[in-house]
Scaffold this active site. Sequence first.
Site, short mmCIF file in Angstrom:
data_model
loop_
_atom_site.label_atom_id
_atom_site.label_comp_id
_atom_site.label_asym_id
_atom_site.label_seq_id
_atom_site.Cartn_x
_atom_site.Cartn_y
_atom_site.Cartn_z
N GLU A 477 0.85 -1.19 0.00
CA GLU A 477 0.00 0.00 0.00
C GLU A 477 0.89 1.24 0.00
O GLU A 477 2.09 1.14 -0.23
CB GLU A 477 -0.99 0.00 1.18
CG GLU A 477 -0.49 -0.65 2.47
CD GLU A 477 0.53 0.16 3.25
OE1 GLU A 477 0.13 0.88 4.19
OE2 GLU A 477 1.73 0.04 2.93
N GLU A 480 4.27 1.39 1.58
CA GLU A 480 5.31 0.56 0.98
C GLU A 480 5.76 -0.59 1.87
O GLU A 480 6.91 -0.99 1.83
CB GLU A 480 6.53 1.43 0.60
CG GLU A 480 6.16 2.64 -0.23
CD GLU A 480 7.36 3.28 -0.87
OE1 GLU A 480 7.57 3.05 -2.06
OE2 GLU A 480 8.08 4.00 -0.18
#
Length: 874
Positions: A477, A480
């Site tokens: 997401e 990271e």
Amino acid sequence: MPHPSLARPALLGLLIASLFNPFARADEAFGSPGQAPVRGQAAKSFLGTAVGSSSRVYFTGYRGIVSEVYYPVLDTPESVDLQFLVSDAGKTFVDEEKRQAYSASQSDSRTMSWLASTGNAGHNWQISKRIFTDPSHDSLVQRVTFTALNGRTVGDFNLYLLFKPYLDNAGSGNSAQTVSTAGGYALAASHNSRASALLASLPWKVVNGQSMVSNGFVGHSDGWTDLIGSGDNAMNWSYSSATNGNVAQMGWLDLGDPAAASVSFDVVLGFGASQGDALNTAAASLDSDLTAAQQQYDNGWHNYAAGLSGQGGLADDRYYLAAMTLKTMQDKSNGAMVAGIGTPWGETQGDANQGGYHLVWPRDLFKFANALYTAGDSASATTVVGYLFNTLQQTSNCGTAEYNAAGCAAGYSRIGRFPQNAWVSGWPYWQGTQMDEQAMPILLAWRLGPAVSNPLWPKIKLTADYIVATGPWSYQERWEENSGYSPSTIAAEIAGLVAAADIARNNGDDASAGRYLSAADYWQENVAAWTYTSSGSFGNGSYYLRINPAARAGAGADRASFAPQSGPDTAQTLTIKNGGGSHDARRVVDGGFLELVRMGVKSANDPTIANTIGVFDSVLGQSLALPGAPALPANAWFRYNFDGYGEHNDGNDFDGSGAGRLWPIFTAERGIYEIARQRAGSAGQPYFATLRLLATPEGMLPEQVWSNSATLPDGWAVTTPAGYQAGAPTKSMAPLNWAMGEYISLLASIHAGRIVDIPQVVCARYHNCAAAPNAGEAPVSISVNAATQWGQQVYITGNARALGNWNTDLGLPVDPANYPLWQNSVNLPAGQQIAYKYYRKNADGSVSWENLSGNRSMATPTSGGLSLNDQVSW
């Protein structure tokens, strides 16, 4: 800063002949290869480049001194710092310039040339500098005035110039050399195909016939160690070279008339592909009219700023600084923009951390290129879109999976995919896949309009196809770190597919448009079912998770494959990176859900959003006691609970673990949400006023600021150590370009009275805004009473393009927020008789038409609007 005209020797014509005539009376420095190199400080006090010029030098400053300079592209630092050391003639002290009191400000509010002042009043000296790059050459210019205070004269001081090369993005493997020139001596350095040359308009001091310039290995034979480390406050070494190591260079400047109260001079740092190129460049700048060069530099920025939107008179100096900072971060070779011009906690990072933030992240790039477009710089945003699809987008399939790509020279790739991040050239750096980064380039292309997006349609189609085949699950997401179903990621995916569908229809590809809308609509209907828990332990127990870590149910593009294997009410373990530990996923929240509103996917007043706002504020929000800050229950927010990305609680730098602090971007995001919720620009004003207070003294918005010391849920302690102040920037990164872009977006949203960059095609589709009708269109309000079962969605279609032309994949969904009334609005051709009909999509995607033998009909007015009030039976 007034600066006298300086007489200089004509250097350029005689330079080549004397280039490799080494300084004969000194030797190779000892102590090879020197200490392990470290990078420059990440907290910048200034930065700039020559806008609209071919000069490929980008500079930064730290505490009033030049720090990292980038050349010839924005991902390649070439230095750590360039500073003065000041001692008294009696050699009783040596002051490092960067440790003294300082100030830095733009020479005027519409340019990126800087005035820096450093000094030590107790030691009776001050240095003033005007800093800019030469628009005609690859060189950095400092126009310097050294002033003796309190009745002292320049003869009471010794002034040294210390330079730390970090050529070709590495501190090791550098070679430094003293080179004779027609005007004296230059300090030159090289590594691979990068070279620097340092020249001054003043001569170097001569002691016993020896010009006092030297090259050394850091920590052993460098100038700092000579002056300070040796303890005698005297320059004793004059080594002609230091080869293949971590090197530094120093020269002792001859200040001229010892009775003068001040002396003005120029320092030029030139760059090239070879030592000869760098020396010629530096000499050409030093031998030119630098007053004219500075004027040309400033005029370039004045012209750029004059072309920006004034946001109805609301634009302040910080707004222009934000836009000019972002423009500085655009590489001149291909239009790429890096996330930040530095490496977080650079003073404890070395060669192993090659990327830092001076890489391209498609998500960050979308955020601040979007902001530049909002600010009126459509040219830069257009160049960015071209870079994204023509340079960064991948064109082949290679590798089994992320970080499992044996034999793939550039690592894991998929046709149409954008890499997690990359060098300016487009070469991937990290290997992860972040699905919001796939959608955001499409959104930027759509916002710029058909003239930009239509020629790119074949490439946009590749990415949209990849999103449908891979999403809504994401390998990572927006932080990271974790895989699964993220509200922020899914928001971007939905918006990107709706935008791609609009572009597809503009290019006659209704089949692709139908596939994209079918997936987007299903994801929009189910994002809460996938990521919104009703069994949580915060608030009333109902809120969006940071991420549902479940795997995707299948590998196909059918509805069953899109769903997660486990819902958000299932007990699942989320292991947080950066030392955050393992927790029930329902115990971890963030502000990503606000992207559902920002992207037009959910209404600001949707109950799921309203419930989560309370949790976001109570779990992650803090009220910082900032001077003059408006009263808000919370005015700054953590990224998520258990975040380890920050300094340790004792103040030591992040080293793979730590404690994350407050991020100013969330103050902006929260303000933009309030504008949408209250439908008033004034609702964003308290957040905007707070955001201004979170900047550095120079106006740079950082990645993080220090928090109030607190204990978050489950005993996660966050402490601001002694010596630091809550609300002040941490050492992670300043400026963060994402934050600078959000300053623009928040101010523009205040002016517009709405989310200024919301994709209209998305929010209109999901009844979260009403698109203004074009000429020849009439607004039609739709309200239909229809009973459905769970998982069914009602649509309208008909013989108009905006209704899908009877294609059930292109029809318009109606919103069940006021069930059993389903509502939306649409703009249709004015003055026409239009046939239409309702249908429902079932949970499996099949279609059932309303129980009506013929079609319905509406007559759109030639002026004004029309309201439909229908009743459906199945």
